[in-house]
Design an enzyme around this catalytic site. Structure first.
Site, PDB file in Angstrom:
ATOM      1  N   CYS A   2       0.847  -1.178   0.000  1.00 50.48           N
ATOM      2  CA  CYS A   2       0.000   0.000   0.000  1.00 50.48           C
ATOM      3  C   CYS A   2       0.889   1.237   0.000  1.00 50.48           C
ATOM      4  O   CYS A   2       1.929   1.260   0.636  1.00 50.48           O
ATOM      5  CB  CYS A   2      -0.945   0.111   1.193  1.00 50.48           C
ATOM      6  SG  CYS A   2      -2.097  -1.240   1.317  1.00 50.48           S
ATOM      7  N   ARG A  27       3.967  -0.129  -4.851  1.00 45.60           N
ATOM      8  CA  ARG A  27       3.684  -0.644  -3.509  1.00 45.60           C
ATOM      9  C   ARG A  27       2.348  -1.383  -3.439  1.00 45.60           C
ATOM     10  O   ARG A  27       2.026  -2.006  -2.429  1.00 45.60           O
ATOM     11  CB  ARG A  27       3.653   0.520  -2.516  1.00 45.60           C
ATOM     12  CG  ARG A  27       4.967   1.243  -2.382  1.00 45.60           C
ATOM     13  CD  ARG A  27       4.867   2.287  -1.305  1.00 45.60           C
ATOM     14  NE  ARG A  27       4.531   1.668  -0.030  1.00 45.60           N
ATOM     15  CZ  ARG A  27       5.412   1.211   0.836  1.00 45.60           C
ATOM     16  NH1 ARG A  27       6.689   1.306   0.585  1.00 45.60           N
ATOM     17  NH2 ARG A  27       5.026   0.652   1.959  1.00 45.60           N
ATOM     18  N   TRP A  74      -2.813  -2.583  -1.729  1.00 44.09           N
ATOM     19  CA  TRP A  74      -2.446  -3.987  -1.940  1.00 44.09           C
ATOM     20  C   TRP A  74      -3.272  -4.748  -0.923  1.00 44.09           C
ATOM     21  O   TRP A  74      -3.013  -4.677   0.284  1.00 44.09           O
ATOM     22  CB  TRP A  74      -0.957  -4.174  -1.697  1.00 44.09           C
ATOM     23  CG  TRP A  74      -0.437  -5.527  -2.074  1.00 44.09           C
ATOM     24  CD1 TRP A  74       0.056  -5.903  -3.286  1.00 44.09           C
ATOM     25  CD2 TRP A  74      -0.340  -6.681  -1.221  1.00 44.09           C
ATOM     26  NE1 TRP A  74       0.442  -7.226  -3.243  1.00 44.09           N
ATOM     27  CE2 TRP A  74       0.214  -7.730  -1.991  1.00 44.09           C
ATOM     28  CE3 TRP A  74      -0.664  -6.954   0.106  1.00 44.09           C
ATOM     29  CZ2 TRP A  74       0.455  -9.010  -1.490  1.00 44.09           C
ATOM     30  CZ3 TRP A  74      -0.431  -8.226   0.609  1.00 44.09           C
ATOM     31  CH2 TRP A  74       0.121  -9.229  -0.185  1.00 44.09           C
ATOM     32  N   ASN A 100      -1.730   2.177   5.885  1.00 45.25           N
ATOM     33  CA  ASN A 100      -0.883   1.102   5.360  1.00 45.25           C
ATOM     34  C   ASN A 100      -0.472   0.260   6.549  1.00 45.25           C
ATOM     35  O   ASN A 100       0.033   0.791   7.530  1.00 45.25           O
ATOM     36  CB  ASN A 100       0.347   1.734   4.671  1.00 45.25           C
ATOM     37  CG  ASN A 100       1.411   0.719   4.320  1.00 45.25           C
ATOM     38  OD1 ASN A 100       1.110  -0.457   4.139  1.00 45.25           O
ATOM     39  ND2 ASN A 100       2.641   1.163   4.224  1.00 45.25           N
ATOM     40  N   GLY A 101      -0.703  -1.054   6.468  1.00 41.44           N
ATOM     41  CA  GLY A 101      -0.343  -1.939   7.577  1.00 41.44           C
ATOM     42  C   GLY A 101      -1.511  -2.854   7.889  1.00 41.44           C
ATOM     43  O   GLY A 101      -2.431  -3.007   7.077  1.00 41.44           O
ATOM     44  N   GLU A 487      18.679 -16.738  -7.536  1.00 41.53           N
ATOM     45  CA  GLU A 487      18.231 -15.368  -7.797  1.00 41.53           C
ATOM     46  C   GLU A 487      17.690 -15.250  -9.231  1.00 41.53           C
ATOM     47  O   GLU A 487      16.674 -14.602  -9.471  1.00 41.53           O
ATOM     48  CB  GLU A 487      19.380 -14.389  -7.515  1.00 41.53           C
ATOM     49  CG  GLU A 487      19.169 -12.943  -7.966  1.00 41.53           C
ATOM     50  CD  GLU A 487      17.960 -12.246  -7.341  1.00 41.53           C
ATOM     51  OE1 GLU A 487      17.319 -12.802  -6.444  1.00 41.53           O
ATOM     52  OE2 GLU A 487      17.645 -11.129  -7.793  1.00 41.53           O
ATOM     53  N   LYS A 491      13.908 -14.128 -10.260  1.00 44.90           N
ATOM     54  CA  LYS A 491      13.662 -12.995 -11.171  1.00 44.90           C
ATOM     55  C   LYS A 491      12.710 -13.416 -12.277  1.00 44.90           C
ATOM     56  O   LYS A 491      11.752 -12.734 -12.601  1.00 44.90           O
ATOM     57  CB  LYS A 491      15.001 -12.560 -11.759  1.00 44.90           C
ATOM     58  CG  LYS A 491      15.253 -11.127 -11.910  1.00 44.90           C
ATOM     59  CD  LYS A 491      15.598 -10.335 -10.690  1.00 44.90           C
ATOM     60  CE  LYS A 491      14.717 -10.507  -9.503  1.00 44.90           C
ATOM     61  NZ  LYS A 491      15.203 -10.002  -8.265  1.00 44.90           N
ATOM     62  N   GLU A 494       9.029 -14.100 -11.004  1.00 46.90           N
ATOM     63  CA  GLU A 494       8.224 -12.967 -10.529  1.00 46.90           C
ATOM     64  C   GLU A 494       7.744 -12.048 -11.648  1.00 46.90           C
ATOM     65  O   GLU A 494       6.668 -11.493 -11.548  1.00 46.90           O
ATOM     66  CB  GLU A 494       8.879 -12.210  -9.368  1.00 46.90           C
ATOM     67  CG  GLU A 494      10.055 -11.351  -9.661  1.00 46.90           C
ATOM     68  CD  GLU A 494      10.632 -10.673  -8.408  1.00 46.90           C
ATOM     69  OE1 GLU A 494       9.878 -10.211  -7.549  1.00 46.90           O
ATOM     70  OE2 GLU A 494      11.866 -10.592  -8.320  1.00 46.90           O
ATOM     71  N   HIS A 510      19.110 -36.545  -8.272  1.00 42.86           N
ATOM     72  CA  HIS A 510      18.403 -37.029  -7.088  1.00 42.86           C
ATOM     73  C   HIS A 510      16.918 -36.706  -7.147  1.00 42.86           C
ATOM     74  O   HIS A 510      16.249 -36.679  -6.116  1.00 42.86           O
ATOM     75  CB  HIS A 510      19.053 -36.442  -5.830  1.00 42.86           C
ATOM     76  CG  HIS A 510      20.482 -36.842  -5.702  1.00 42.86           C
ATOM     77  ND1 HIS A 510      20.872 -38.081  -5.258  1.00 42.86           N
ATOM     78  CD2 HIS A 510      21.619 -36.190  -6.034  1.00 42.86           C
ATOM     79  CE1 HIS A 510      22.196 -38.165  -5.290  1.00 42.86           C
ATOM     80  NE2 HIS A 510      22.668 -37.026  -5.767  1.00 42.86           N
ATOM     81  N   LYS A 607       6.448  -3.778  -3.927  1.00 40.82           N
ATOM     82  CA  LYS A 607       7.878  -3.531  -3.762  1.00 40.82           C
ATOM     83  C   LYS A 607       8.347  -3.760  -2.337  1.00 40.82           C
ATOM     84  O   LYS A 607       9.356  -4.401  -2.115  1.00 40.82           O
ATOM     85  CB  LYS A 607       8.197  -2.097  -4.208  1.00 40.82           C
ATOM     86  CG  LYS A 607       9.675  -1.736  -4.127  1.00 40.82           C
ATOM     87  CD  LYS A 607      10.493  -2.483  -5.154  1.00 40.82           C
ATOM     88  CE  LYS A 607      11.960  -2.210  -5.067  1.00 40.82           C
ATOM     89  NZ  LYS A 607      12.756  -3.216  -5.792  1.00 40.82           N
TER      90      LYS A 607
HETATM   91  O1  M6R Z   1      13.208  -4.415   0.635  1.00 37.68           O
HETATM   92  P1  M6R Z   1      13.760  -5.772   0.881  1.00 37.68           P
HETATM   93  O2  M6R Z   1      15.146  -5.945   0.339  1.00 37.68           O
HETATM   94  O3  M6R Z   1      13.709  -6.179   2.337  1.00 37.68           O
HETATM   95  O4  M6R Z   1      12.828  -6.776   0.098  1.00 37.68           O
HETATM   96  C1  M6R Z   1      13.004  -8.156   0.210  1.00 37.68           C
HETATM   97  C2  M6R Z   1      12.195  -8.899  -0.827  1.00 37.68           C
HETATM   98  O5  M6R Z   1      10.836  -8.632  -0.667  1.00 37.68           O
HETATM   99  C3  M6R Z   1      12.609  -8.522  -2.249  1.00 37.68           C
HETATM  100  O6  M6R Z   1      13.957  -8.738  -2.460  1.00 37.68           O
HETATM  101  C4  M6R Z   1      11.795  -9.351  -3.269  1.00 37.68           C
HETATM  102  O7  M6R Z   1      12.151 -10.692  -3.183  1.00 37.68           O
HETATM  103  C5  M6R Z   1      12.008  -8.775  -4.681  1.00 37.68           C
HETATM  104  N1  M6R Z   1      10.740  -8.607  -5.326  1.00 37.68           N
HETATM  105  C6  M6R Z   1      12.819  -9.649  -5.541  1.00 37.68           C
HETATM  106  O8  M6R Z   1      12.987  -9.133  -6.813  1.00 37.68           O
END
Ligand code: M6R
Length: 612
Positions: A2, A27, A74, A100-101, A487, A491, A494, A510, A607
């Protein structure tokens, strides 16, 4: 999750609020709304869907109020729908609130308010807030200047959970009140106007002077001033902080997407993160840290705790810490770590990595370690973020604002910073100086090598055209390359919504090899000269079973064996992930583009994850 925006000044608030929401859409983006004060009455305009839908609401152009609050959602409590969108008002339409929260005790508060005659029109937890404020406001027989503030303070003292809240009141058309607990909120100071935002980048084009709030602080904004109070309403002094980011760093600058821009910003981000921490002749120093040899030698363990991409950066850091400093290092996902009673004490150094510095689980894990007596160190990209305010010490990546939901330049900067941290520790501990000096030299050459790596984008785009319609893609690697595989896989999934798995290449036999069938794509990373032959053998096994292969390597491999080989510059194994991840970022990006998806705002994701 949010995003909230607020404005009080002499200009029409609504365009400023909508513009701010658009910048905060990363957000959350399932509904949006604004509320302003128009001739001593509250306006309310909101709808399901993206922020731009607000432009379609009849009458929105006619809003002339110069004070207003806004929200992009969100969804947590209550599905995305107009009635669940913020702002929310109390029954008498005296107060308008964005939040937000999560209010954890909202059921209990809702019952209390219902018993006191209040009616609820949404399924949200937020709707209790304006009604609770109204409850206390109504009970207060005074009519002084602080009545509004007292009502907000009394309402907040009943809230459990996390919140960043903005409230306006039709009886106080020249005041806006904000407060926060465990959710981000900053106040931007302008000339005869003040701004509120969840994140700094959204209002960077208006100001670079910010007030940062601590948990439970309350702020009363007028056009000319901001007054701060603690939770008992004692006035507290606060100065602004000047933020070094410039407004253009939060713009696309001619790139099609923020993600692409951020991928291409990596050479600069790495240069800035290295900064002046060392040179060829000097030892590594962090202005912010005063760790002694005795303290470091007393440690029995280092923990690195983070979420998502930041956790994968931590895995690269573990390798450097263990090899350079000879201190055992464990890496854990914050949401697991905090619930497994980790073995942490005063002989443990706990490092928390978070780009935003606002990730709820990472902050909670940090608080837990502090309670257990451990020293805590935060690594963040955002100056003054919650995590840096909680930790004993903080150091910063200098990646500039990262707007795209998929993290790119933050990851490489985190890897860079934690590697330099490992060097700093190792030098204090007087470890092998040859290895360290070689690594420092290689670090200095890294930004140039990143620039060379980025020139490989065409071949990656070409390969992505061959596999964008696939259902599953596998990522393999050994040693440090296995962390990069993880990683790369994150990527891809997502932003392309393609199912993807990453495995240590040796684990294939395995189990996962059962999934390999004709034409499936397997991506492998091979940068470790000691392990390359082993990984090639594993890839041979998937080729035999019909897989298409993309190889990212700095080694001399037989290019005829594979469908595509991306040859990246050679570098020190400790920092090879900073180069080898780049083709994988581009791979995910181009696949997502081929599929016509919204790269910067993938579905269901936000984000910064400020709820648990
Ligand atoms: O702001 P942060 O680094 O704590 O966020 C952690 C994860 O939410 C963030 O890295 C998330 O996995 C990304 N969307 C990955 O691209």
């Amino acid at each position: 999750m949010c995003g909230i925006v607020g404005y009080i000044g002499n200009q029409k608030a609504s365009p400023i609020l909508i513009n701010g929401l658009i910048r905060l859409e990363y957000r959350g983006y399932d509904s949006a709304g604004i509320s302003t004060i128009e001739n001593n009455e509250l306006s309310l305009m909101k709808d399901k869907g993206r922020v731009k839908n607000l432009y379609n609401i009849e009458g929105i152009d006619n809003l002339v109020g110069t004070i207003g609050i806004a929200h992009t959602r969100w969804a947590t409590h209550g599905k995305p729908a107009k009635e669940n969108s913020h702002p929310h008002m109390d029954n008498s339409k005296t107060f308008s609130v964005v939040h937000n929260g999560i209010i954890e005790n909202y059921n209990e508060l809702r019952k209390f308010l219902t018993d006191n005659g209040y009616t609820f029109y949404s399924q949200t937890d937020t709707e209790v807030i304006p009604n609770l404020v109204h409850y206390y406001y109504h009970k207060d027989n005074h009519t002084d200047e602080l009545k509004f503030l007292r009502a907000v303070k009394n309402a907040c003292s009943n809230l459990k959970g996390s919140y960043a809240i903005e409230i306006i009141c039709k009886d106080y058309p020249n005041n806006m009140i904000v407060t926060r607990k465990d959710s981000p909120l900053v106040i931007g100071k302008g000339e005869e106007e003040n701004y509120i935002s969840s994140d700094i980048p959204a209002i960077l084009s208006f100001t670079r002077n910010f007030y940062l709030l601590d948990d439970f602080d309350l702020a009363v904004l007028t056009r000319d001033a901001v007054s701060f109070y603690d939770k008992d309403l004692n006035a507290i002094p606060k100065n602004t902080e000047m933020i070094e980011w410039n407004a253009s760093s939060a713009e696309k600058d001619g790139y099609e997407d923020f993600m692409l821009k951020e991928i291409y910003e990596q050479p600069t981000a790495i240069r800035e993160t290295i900064g002046a921490k060392f040179n060829e002749t000097t030892k590594c120093e962090f202005d912010e840290l005063q760790y002694t040899k005795d303290y470091l030698a007393s440690l029995n363990k280092i923990y690195i705790v983070a979420c998502g991409t930041a956790m994968y950066a931590g895995l690269v850091g573990k390798n450097a810490i263990e090899k350079l400093c000879k201190i055992p290092c464990e890496v854990d996902v914050a949401s697991e770590f905090r619930y497994r009673n980790p073995l942490v004490d005063e002989k443990t150094l706990c490092i928390f990595i978070s780009q935003s510095g606002e990730t709820a689980d990472t902050i909670a894990a940090l608080k837990l370690c502090k309670e257990k007596g451990a020293k805590t160190l935060a690594i963040s990209n955002v100056i003054g973020s919650s995590i840096t305010r909680e930790a004993d010490d903080s150091i910063y990546t200098h990646a500039g604002p990262e707007i795209a939901v998929a993290s790119t330049k933050a990851y490489t900067s985190q890897v860079m910073l934690i590697t330099i941290l490992a060097i700093y520790f190792a030098e204090k501990l007087e470890m092998d100086s040859n290895t360290i000096n070689l690594l420092k030299k290689d670090i200095m050459e890294l930004p140039k090598k990143l620039e060379e790596t980025l020139k490989l984008s065409e071949s990656i785009q070409e390969f992505s055209k061959k596999c964008y319609q696939e259902k599953d893609i596998f990522f393999l690697g050994r040693g440090i390359d296995e962390t990069v595989a993880r990683e790369g896989s994150l990527k891809l999934k997502e932003i392309s919504y393609i199912h993807s798995e990453s495995y240590p290449a040796g684990e294939l036999k395995h189990g996962p090899i059962a999934l390999i069938e004709n034409d499936i794509t397997v991506v492998s990373i091979m940068t470790d000269c000691n392990l390359v032959e082993k990984t090639v053998s594993n890839i041979q096994e998937v080729i035999t079973r019909g897989a298409k292969t993309l190889v990212i390597t700095n080694q001399n491999v037989d290019e005829n064996m594979f469908d595509m080989v991306i040859k990246i510059p050679d570098t020190n194994p400790f920092i090879s992930p900073i180069l080898s991840i780049v083709p994988l970022q581009l791979f995910a990006y181009y696949i997502s583009k081929e599929k016509g998806l919204d790269v910067d705002k993938p579905r269901n994701l936000a984000k910064s994850v400020t709820v648990e």
